[in-house]
Design a protein around this motif. Sequence first.
Motif: not given
Lengths: 245, 127
Positions: B91-99
């Motif tokens: 969640e943390m990494t995917a969210g970071f990349a998406a942002d």
Amino acid sequence: MVEAKGIWYLYDGFEFVLKDLTFSVPDGQIVGVLGANGAGKTTLLKILAGLLPSKEMKNEPVRVLIDGKPVQENYGEIAFVSEAGSWFRDLTPQQFGAFLADFYPHFDMAYYEKLLKFFELEEKPVKTMSKGQKSRVEVAAGVAKRTKYLIMDEPFLGKDMFTRQDFMQLLAGSLTGEETIFITTHEINEIENFIDRALILQNGKLAADIMLDTLRESGHSLTEKMKEVMGYRKDGFTEFLRTGE
Amino acid sequence: MLDFSGLELNTSEPVYLQIVGYVKRQIFTGAAEQGNPLPSRRELAAMLKINPNTVQKAVRLMEEEGFVTTPKNSVSILQWSSSVFSEIQKEMTAGFAADFVKHAKENGLTLEEVIHLLRQEWEKGEY
């Protein structure tokens, strides 16, 4: 639980200050009553506190119920904190506290004294105090009543930024989660994360009834929503500037 | 005790989700350890100037997501399994990349430009 079933309020017999307000508030909810000056916020709070009668048509049931009963049967469970103040001119904060302890069954003297100390209030008759100090006595007395319902009209008046923030910490830290709170203020930023719900009044009508979590989940903020509901014109100033040309 | 002093509330996300997100980030970065207790409901409410019921809502969600447990008559503590940890990680990494990608696209950057910029920044060695 507070149930408002179509509150109308007529001022001076001809001007409607509140028009058909209907909402219900479950226990433990913190509600911000927001809107421009003159929207009817204080009138609504006074009706909820039982300090003004909601105008009732003949043969119609009571318009405001608190735990299923008319407000007037619940005074002991409602604290009203207002700019006008409920203190007695000649009593000192301590004497006022002793009076309240007799009247309110859950009055918390230790908490009241803690608040007096926090607000740096001297032991002198309230009438000799400044406006800001009086407002602090009012707030201390109101929250120390430990009533189930807390109704606060502009509790931040006369308090600087740091006092406001400290006060919010004391208030939030003193709650058990059972209390239902109604609060009006123009300091939206102080309460934006504190309230669960916003009732926005405009010209005496309930213009919006918003749950903060739902609003934010849909990608909006309270200030945005207020601007939208209240019809704030963000280019109003350009018109003003141009009128001189 | 888990330190919440780094949590600055914003006014665009639901408060309870901000609390949950903050705790996840602490777990993800290693700032939080297994068994760390959470502050009491009242302490956290006072610290963040929020309704204690909002704290309760956050705790309930964290219990459901499996990284907080509340033993009977005791304070809530952090406890997670490796599968919950990898969920948080994802969640943390995917969210970071998406942002990141969202911002890059808003600024009209191409993938090539982004990769080039990233490499430049990465190799500066300032971090």
